[in-house]
Structure formats: structure tokens, C-alpha cells
Scaffold this motif. Sequence first.
Motif, PDB file in Angstrom:
ATOM      1  N   THR A 213       0.851  -1.182   0.000  1.00 48.02           N
ATOM      2  CA  THR A 213       0.000   0.000   0.000  1.00 48.02           C
ATOM      3  C   THR A 213       0.891   1.237   0.000  1.00 48.02           C
ATOM      4  O   THR A 213       2.061   1.167   0.395  1.00 48.02           O
ATOM      5  CB  THR A 213      -0.953   0.016   1.222  1.00 48.02           C
ATOM      6  OG1 THR A 213      -1.831   1.128   1.138  1.00 48.02           O
ATOM      7  CG2 THR A 213      -0.199   0.060   2.530  1.00 48.02           C
ATOM      8  N   GLN A 214       0.369   2.350  -0.510  1.00 47.88           N
ATOM      9  CA  GLN A 214       1.123   3.599  -0.653  1.00 47.88           C
ATOM     10  C   GLN A 214       2.382   3.389  -1.498  1.00 47.88           C
ATOM     11  O   GLN A 214       3.441   3.975  -1.241  1.00 47.88           O
ATOM     12  CB  GLN A 214       1.474   4.188   0.717  1.00 47.88           C
ATOM     13  CG  GLN A 214       0.241   4.533   1.552  1.00 47.88           C
ATOM     14  CD  GLN A 214       0.574   5.243   2.849  1.00 47.88           C
ATOM     15  OE1 GLN A 214       1.476   6.068   2.901  1.00 47.88           O
ATOM     16  NE2 GLN A 214      -0.167   4.910   3.901  1.00 47.88           N
ATOM     17  N   ALA A 317      -5.961   0.735  -0.218  1.00 44.13           N
ATOM     18  CA  ALA A 317      -6.565   1.617   0.783  1.00 44.13           C
ATOM     19  C   ALA A 317      -7.887   2.199   0.303  1.00 44.13           C
ATOM     20  O   ALA A 317      -8.717   2.627   1.120  1.00 44.13           O
ATOM     21  CB  ALA A 317      -5.599   2.747   1.140  1.00 44.13           C
ATOM     22  N   ARG A 318      -8.106   2.211  -1.013  1.00 46.64           N
ATOM     23  CA  ARG A 318      -9.337   2.787  -1.569  1.00 46.64           C
ATOM     24  C   ARG A 318     -10.487   1.782  -1.619  1.00 46.64           C
ATOM     25  O   ARG A 318     -11.619   2.157  -1.935  1.00 46.64           O
ATOM     26  CB  ARG A 318      -9.064   3.304  -2.981  1.00 46.64           C
ATOM     27  CG  ARG A 318      -8.063   4.450  -3.039  1.00 46.64           C
ATOM     28  CD  ARG A 318      -7.708   4.782  -4.481  1.00 46.64           C
ATOM     29  NE  ARG A 318      -8.872   5.196  -5.252  1.00 46.64           N
ATOM     30  CZ  ARG A 318      -9.276   6.454  -5.392  1.00 46.64           C
ATOM     31  NH1 ARG A 318      -8.597   7.426  -4.801  1.00 46.64           N
ATOM     32  NH2 ARG A 318     -10.330   6.760  -6.114  1.00 46.64           N
ATOM     33  N   ARG A 320     -13.469  -0.845  -0.620  1.00 46.80           N
ATOM     34  CA  ARG A 320     -14.526  -0.884   0.375  1.00 46.80           C
ATOM     35  C   ARG A 320     -15.141  -2.282   0.379  1.00 46.80           C
ATOM     36  O   ARG A 320     -15.310  -2.899  -0.674  1.00 46.80           O
ATOM     37  CB  ARG A 320     -15.603   0.163   0.065  1.00 46.80           C
ATOM     38  CG  ARG A 320     -15.080   1.596   0.163  1.00 46.80           C
ATOM     39  CD  ARG A 320     -14.686   1.943   1.588  1.00 46.80           C
ATOM     40  NE  ARG A 320     -14.130   3.297   1.712  1.00 46.80           N
ATOM     41  CZ  ARG A 320     -12.837   3.580   1.712  1.00 46.80           C
ATOM     42  NH1 ARG A 320     -11.952   2.590   1.562  1.00 46.80           N
ATOM     43  NH2 ARG A 320     -12.414   4.806   1.838  1.00 46.80           N
ATOM     44  N   GLY A 345      -1.482   0.471   9.439  1.00 50.18           N
ATOM     45  CA  GLY A 345      -2.317   1.638   9.182  1.00 50.18           C
ATOM     46  C   GLY A 345      -3.476   1.320   8.255  1.00 50.18           C
ATOM     47  O   GLY A 345      -4.587   1.846   8.420  1.00 50.18           O
ATOM     48  N   LEU A 346      -3.228   0.456   7.276  1.00 44.20           N
ATOM     49  CA  LEU A 346      -4.295   0.012   6.378  1.00 44.20           C
ATOM     50  C   LEU A 346      -5.389  -0.701   7.170  1.00 44.20           C
ATOM     51  O   LEU A 346      -6.585  -0.431   6.980  1.00 44.20           O
ATOM     52  CB  LEU A 346      -3.714  -0.912   5.309  1.00 44.20           C
ATOM     53  CG  LEU A 346      -4.697  -1.548   4.336  1.00 44.20           C
ATOM     54  CD1 LEU A 346      -5.259  -0.496   3.384  1.00 44.20           C
ATOM     55  CD2 LEU A 346      -4.021  -2.672   3.543  1.00 44.20           C
ATOM     56  N   ARG A 348      -6.074  -0.369  10.292  1.00 37.71           N
ATOM     57  CA  ARG A 348      -6.753   0.622  11.134  1.00 37.71           C
ATOM     58  C   ARG A 348      -7.768   1.427  10.324  1.00 37.71           C
ATOM     59  O   ARG A 348      -8.897   1.677  10.779  1.00 37.71           O
ATOM     60  CB  ARG A 348      -5.716   1.548  11.754  1.00 37.71           C
ATOM     61  CG  ARG A 348      -6.304   2.580  12.716  1.00 37.71           C
ATOM     62  CD  ARG A 348      -5.210   3.372  13.414  1.00 37.71           C
ATOM     63  NE  ARG A 348      -4.347   4.081  12.457  1.00 37.71           N
ATOM     64  CZ  ARG A 348      -3.085   3.739  12.182  1.00 37.71           C
ATOM     65  NH1 ARG A 348      -2.524   2.704  12.775  1.00 37.71           N
ATOM     66  NH2 ARG A 348      -2.375   4.447  11.311  1.00 37.71           N
ATOM     67  N   ASP A 349      -7.393   1.805   9.097  1.00 35.15           N
ATOM     68  CA  ASP A 349      -8.309   2.579   8.256  1.00 35.15           C
ATOM     69  C   ASP A 349      -9.526   1.745   7.849  1.00 35.15           C
ATOM     70  O   ASP A 349     -10.648   2.268   7.779  1.00 35.15           O
ATOM     71  CB  ASP A 349      -7.583   3.082   7.021  1.00 35.15           C
ATOM     72  CG  ASP A 349      -6.572   4.183   7.353  1.00 35.15           C
ATOM     73  OD1 ASP A 349      -6.645   4.733   8.475  1.00 35.15           O
ATOM     74  OD2 ASP A 349      -5.707   4.453   6.505  1.00 35.15           O
ATOM     75  N   TYR A 350      -9.311   0.464   7.576  1.00 29.60           N
ATOM     76  CA  TYR A 350     -10.445  -0.411   7.253  1.00 29.60           C
ATOM     77  C   TYR A 350     -11.415  -0.479   8.437  1.00 29.60           C
ATOM     78  O   TYR A 350     -12.639  -0.425   8.269  1.00 29.60           O
ATOM     79  CB  TYR A 350      -9.956  -1.816   6.918  1.00 29.60           C
ATOM     80  CG  TYR A 350      -9.382  -1.996   5.533  1.00 29.60           C
ATOM     81  CD1 TYR A 350      -9.520  -1.033   4.539  1.00 29.60           C
ATOM     82  CD2 TYR A 350      -8.692  -3.166   5.202  1.00 29.60           C
ATOM     83  CE1 TYR A 350      -8.997  -1.218   3.273  1.00 29.60           C
ATOM     84  CE2 TYR A 350      -8.173  -3.365   3.934  1.00 29.60           C
ATOM     85  CZ  TYR A 350      -8.321  -2.399   2.966  1.00 29.60           C
ATOM     86  OH  TYR A 350      -7.806  -2.604   1.716  1.00 29.60           O
ATOM     87  N   ARG A 352     -11.890   1.711  10.737  1.00 29.07           N
ATOM     88  CA  ARG A 352     -12.608   2.979  10.850  1.00 29.07           C
ATOM     89  C   ARG A 352     -13.752   3.068   9.855  1.00 29.07           C
ATOM     90  O   ARG A 352     -14.738   3.779  10.079  1.00 29.07           O
ATOM     91  CB  ARG A 352     -11.636   4.137  10.632  1.00 29.07           C
ATOM     92  CG  ARG A 352     -10.683   4.370  11.802  1.00 29.07           C
ATOM     93  CD  ARG A 352      -9.637   5.414  11.447  1.00 29.07           C
ATOM     94  NE  ARG A 352      -8.760   5.709  12.587  1.00 29.07           N
ATOM     95  CZ  ARG A 352      -7.628   6.381  12.490  1.00 29.07           C
ATOM     96  NH1 ARG A 352      -7.227   6.845  11.309  1.00 29.07           N
ATOM     97  NH2 ARG A 352      -6.892   6.601  13.557  1.00 29.07           N
ATOM     98  N   ALA A 353     -13.609   2.339   8.735  1.00 27.57           N
ATOM     99  CA  ALA A 353     -14.662   2.327   7.721  1.00 27.57           C
ATOM    100  C   ALA A 353     -15.730   1.276   8.013  1.00 27.57           C
ATOM    101  O   ALA A 353     -16.632   1.065   7.200  1.00 27.57           O
ATOM    102  CB  ALA A 353     -14.047   2.075   6.339  1.00 27.57           C
TER     103      ALA A 353
END
Length: 387
Positions: A213-214, A317-318, A320, A345-346, A348-350, A352-353
Motif C-alpha cells: 500500500t502507498q 486503501a481505496r 470498500r 495503518g491500512l 486501522r483505516d479499514y 474505521r470504515a
Amino acid sequence: MACAAVLAGAGPSWATPTGESPAVQRVVPRIIDTESVDDRTVALPQADSTLRVRYTSTSVRGVPTVMSGTLLTPSTPPPAGGWPLAVWNHMTVGAADDCAPSAAHAGHPELPRMVSGDAIVSRLLDAGFVVARPDFEGIGEPGPHPYLIGDSLARSTIDMALATADHDARIGRDVVVAGHSEGAVAALAAAARPSSEWGRLRLRAVSALAPPTQVADLLDAASHVPVAGPAVNELMGLAALIGSGAAAADPAFDELMDNGGLSNAARALRPQVETRCYADLTAPDSFGGLAPAQLLGPRGDEMKQALTTILRSNDVARLRFSPDLPVRIDSGTVDTVSPQLLVSGLARDYRRAGVRVTYADRFTGHAGVATDRDTAAVIARWLVSQI
């Protein structure tokens, strides 16, 4: 059977998925060739049978194509509802046809990467899963490989699952998908697709091991390094695959690479992407002999900007996912390809979604996330528990 002949006769198998433009037609996936495999490099001892298969699919540019892979069946009889299916997606091996894991053999320079998932696959077979292992678009069959391009990787994954289920009536509805490195991108991209794309199959879980990622930011950070050598040769091999993958998906980017985007030295090496696997691309007589600062030509800034756009649009990361889909992410704390900080971090972001994420890391590098025996056992048990 020739690819053109197969697809010319596949008229009834064309389908236009609901919601897509009528101009975007997908070939209904079917296995068109099978070959029994006895070589234990490919045919794992836990499998009752192993087939090398070719199946119809749709390329990243929306045209009919053929892809390859292997299909392994367990030694246990199918339960009343049929065997569950697992799709295992391999890590980076390169883009040339010779890099196809379905054609792995002793002594192949890519063998450690071709078989990185065997510890997980063998445990899934022991648990009574059928395992499908796609080679991905352009690897093992004609055409370029769209490296790290989510649409292509998802299509390779889903179409192998659908073709497999169509081929063997003993396979049930339940499917899990997993992968390592590039294969983790494939697994996540496939899992993010609408359930309608999975046909009669019911996706139950996805496991992503060390997903990159990134990538755009990582490449940019290294782009001005002025020297070649062991510290950057692996990055240069990856850069060659990344650029080639973007070109496979985007004709405009392909043209830009050959017309000022790449330096003369890099452009002269470009054909090697279709003849060498990843390890050989990192060699001194290939991209591994160039410094990052030697990659770009007079239109290099334009090419870098275009590549950044492509990579960011394909970043996992984009993605869903359905809130009901269990997602597992594993990382290595000393992984230099998919750094643990970015992978955690990926996850964690998932979360949060609203995604149901199980995250774990271990003191290991990029390859060890899949090959460590204890980690492989944990991941396999988690996948089995989702059925």
C-alpha cells in the motif's frame, strides 16, 4: 486448443453484468483445457489430484483472453453441501510467461516466491478445501501482465473461482480468498467486488498477507537515489514491473513510457519484463544495474505524475468491503517491501470504515509472512473457521 478458436466459439458465454455499459462485455469463465500434474513442485502431497488449467476470462482492457492456473482437490470426500473452495493468489514472481507458478519446477530462480503459499495451501487441503491458484493475466498465457492493477487481479481471481466451480460439481457455494504480496492485492480487490460478480458462490472471508500500500509514495521517495547496487536492485526490479503493469492497463501510459518517459537505458531494458522473472530483473545486466535516478527520460516528470495517479487509483486503501465480510491482514515487523507501519495503518483505516478486521504481525520479513510455519497454521485455521 488455440485461444482465438476457443473465444470465437464462445458466443453463448458472453454476458453483460447489470449496471455496466453494454460496451463492456465479460466472457463467462470456463475451463477449456486441463492437464494432470504429478510433479510435487506443483502437485502438493496433500492433494488427491492436481490439474493445470486454462480458463476463459476478460483482460484489463476489456477483451476476451485466456488465463492459467492450478486446481487442487482434497483427499477427503465432499460433504453434503460440496467442498468449500479457497483461491490462493501468489506473491510477485514477474510478468513473463515462464514465471507462472503453474509451471514451477525444481531449480527455477523464482521457485521460493512461486511456492510461498504452500504451507497455507497444504493446510487448507487437509481441511477439505479445493484450492484454485491463478497465475494472473498475462503470466503463462499471451499478453502483458497488469502488475498491481486491481481490476485485472480481481478478474483473474474471481474468474478462476467461477470456472473452477463450473468445472467440478462437487464444489459447494462457500469460498474464501487469500494471497501474499501482489496476491494480497488480488485477494482484497476480488473481495471488494459486488457479490453479484461471484455468481452462485458465497464469499465468506478474505486473508491478505503483507499487502503493498502507498506504493506511489514509496517509489517517489527513492526516485532520486543516484547509485545502483544491492541496496536498490530489488526496488528497481519492482519499478520495472510496476511501470509495465501500468502500461498494460493504460495505452496512453504505454505510449508515454516509450516516448520520453523512460531514459534510453531503461527503454532498452523494457523488453526484458516479458522474458525475465523478478529475480533476473534485479540483476546487474537488467534493471538492477540502474540507479533510480537513471530511470526517467526527458518526459520523466510527466510519466511519474501519470504513474502516481494510476498507483493511487489502484491502492488497496481505496477498497470498500461489505461490513459482514471478515477480513484478515498479516504483516511482518521487518518487512521492507510492505512496511509494517503502512500495513497496520491500512488495517486501522479499514476498521474505521466499519470493516471487521483481524490484524496480526510477526517478527519476520516480506516472505516470512507466508512461509513461517506457525503463521501459516494460524492463517489457515482462521480461513477454515470462517466456513
